[in-house]
Design an enzyme around this catalytic site. Structure first.
Site, mmCIF file in Angstrom:
data_model
loop_
_atom_site.group_PDB
_atom_site.id
_atom_site.type_symbol
_atom_site.label_atom_id
_atom_site.label_comp_id
_atom_site.label_asym_id
_atom_site.label_seq_id
_atom_site.Cartn_x
_atom_site.Cartn_y
_atom_site.Cartn_z
ATOM 1 N N ASN A 9 63.157 40.476 46.344
ATOM 2 C CA ASN A 9 63.967 40.112 47.539
ATOM 3 C C ASN A 9 64.229 41.781 47.714
ATOM 4 O OD1 ASN A 9 65.485 39.850 49.703
ATOM 5 N ND2 ASN A 9 66.973 38.484 48.580
ATOM 6 N N LYS A 11 65.802 42.757 50.490
ATOM 7 C CA LYS A 11 66.984 42.835 51.261
ATOM 8 C C LYS A 11 66.644 43.842 52.178
ATOM 9 C CE LYS A 11 69.586 40.599 47.526
ATOM 10 N NZ LYS A 11 71.031 40.418 46.931
ATOM 11 N N HIS A 95 69.234 32.033 51.683
ATOM 12 C CA HIS A 95 69.860 32.959 50.834
ATOM 13 C C HIS A 95 71.410 33.118 51.096
ATOM 14 C CE1 HIS A 95 71.187 36.482 48.871
ATOM 15 N NE2 HIS A 95 69.810 36.647 47.998
ATOM 16 N N GLU A 97 73.394 35.350 51.316
ATOM 17 C CA GLU A 97 73.806 36.426 52.127
ATOM 18 C C GLU A 97 73.775 36.031 53.412
ATOM 19 O OE1 GLU A 97 71.424 39.666 50.421
ATOM 20 O OE2 GLU A 97 72.987 39.632 48.703
ATOM 21 N N GLU A 166 70.648 30.550 42.687
ATOM 22 C CA GLU A 166 71.131 32.012 42.573
ATOM 23 C C GLU A 166 72.742 31.719 42.717
ATOM 24 O OE1 GLU A 166 68.198 35.069 43.984
ATOM 25 O OE2 GLU A 166 69.354 34.467 45.753
ATOM 26 N N GLY A 172 73.870 40.728 42.767
ATOM 27 C CA GLY A 172 74.100 42.047 43.049
ATOM 28 C C GLY A 172 75.293 42.733 42.089
ATOM 29 N N SER A 210 71.186 39.308 39.468
ATOM 30 C CA SER A 210 71.017 40.187 38.196
ATOM 31 C C SER A 210 70.065 39.953 37.297
ATOM 32 C CB SER A 210 72.243 40.295 37.782
ATOM 33 O OG SER A 210 73.560 40.688 39.060
HETATM 34 P P1 PGA Z 1 70.095 40.804 42.623
HETATM 35 O O1 PGA Z 1 70.083 39.752 43.858
HETATM 36 O O2 PGA Z 1 68.954 40.663 41.719
HETATM 37 O O3 PGA Z 1 70.169 42.128 43.086
HETATM 38 O O4 PGA Z 1 71.393 39.955 41.980
HETATM 39 C C1 PGA Z 1 68.867 38.528 43.644
HETATM 40 C C2 PGA Z 1 68.894 38.026 45.139
HETATM 41 O O5 PGA Z 1 70.070 37.930 45.995
HETATM 42 O O6 PGA Z 1 68.146 37.294 45.555
#
Ligand code: PGA
Length: 251
Positions: A9, A11, A95, A97, A166, A172, A210
């Site tokens: 992803n 982003k 997601h 976000e 998630e 992140g 992560s």
């Molecule tokens: P990350 O993000 O691996 O940077 O924690 C995962 C995601 O949001 O899909």
């Protein structure tokens, strides 16, 4: 045994020139690997990624969202049929976000999954609890509620989705759920899917938050973890390839 699915992803990262280096390095390094893989790129770069990915089948193209509407006066939205025009195979929906910054409700996420499915796109449905919810002992209740909305709206088509667990506190942040914590939630989601469809064995449940080159093998070795949704580590070809390699060797 299902092949693991490793989905990146990106982003809101990338540029025309950076994408060429990243994607070319991933394509070059992934030859011979034995997992499924995808890159979910910003919508502006779908055409670029489509053309770079053409002629090979290991790495599929994904989007990071899809509109809950079919067509019409929805400024800024991108419909499932438009995504299909660019050979998009997966669409991330729900997601955290988007739930957080765009106020997407469980009902909207369920509709988005439905739009994707009816265009022949596999939705990667994200669920996960916040830190406050985990600390309040609500993890199971939250993820079940989020998934239940998608099951309710999509009926028997549910066997065609991918689910991504998630935990919001792990995205992140560098904090990863331990393999045991992740497995515990995956098992809950697995039994919810089993109760919803007799074809639940087709559904991959990914872990995201992560995941990186160092922790991927242990996470992917858990019984109910069928792959990963990778944010930060998907922006570095060597790291993404290392996770793909872990996904190719872990049973
Ligand atoms: P990350 O993000 O691996 O940077 O924690 C995962 C995601 O949001 O899909």
């Amino acid at each position: 045994m299902k092949k693991k699915l490793i989905a990146g992803n990106w982003k809101m990262n990338g540029s025309l020139s950076a994408n060429v280096s990243l994607l070319q390095a991933v394509l070059d390094g992934s030859k011979g690997l034995n997992c499924k893989a995808a890159v979910c790129v910003p919508a502006a770069y779908l055409a670029q990624a489509q053309s770079m990915l053409s002629g090979q089948s290991l790495i599929a193209l994904g989007s990071q969202d899809v509109s809950a509407q079919e067509v019409g006066a929805y400024t800024g939205e991108i419909s499932a049929s438009m995504l299909k025009d660019f050979a998009v195979h997966y669409a991330i929906v729900g997601h955290s976000e988007r739930r957080q910054y765009h106020a997407e409700s469980d009902a909207i996420v369920a509709l988005k999954a439905q739009r994707a499915l009816s265009a022949g796109i596999t939705p990667i449905v994200c669920v996960g609890e916040t830190l406050a919810e985990r600390q309040a002992g609500q993890t199971e209740e939250v993820v079940k509620r989020q998934l239940a909305a998608v099951i309710h709206t999509n009926g028997h088509c549910i066997s065609e989705i991918v689910v991504a667990y998630e935990p919001v506190w792990a995205i992140g942040t560098g904090l990863t759920a331990t393999p045991e914590q992740a497995q515990e939630v995956h098992a809950v989601l697995r039994s919810q899917l089993k109760a919803a469809t007799s074809h639940s064995d087709r559904i991959s449940i990914l872990y995201g938050g992560s995941m990186n080159a160092a922790n991927a093998s242990q996470l992917l070795a858990q019984t109910d973890i069928d792959g990963g949704l990778i944010g930060g580590a998907a922006l570095k070809a060597m790291d993404f390839l290392a996770i793909m390699a872990a996904g190719s060797t872990t049973p």
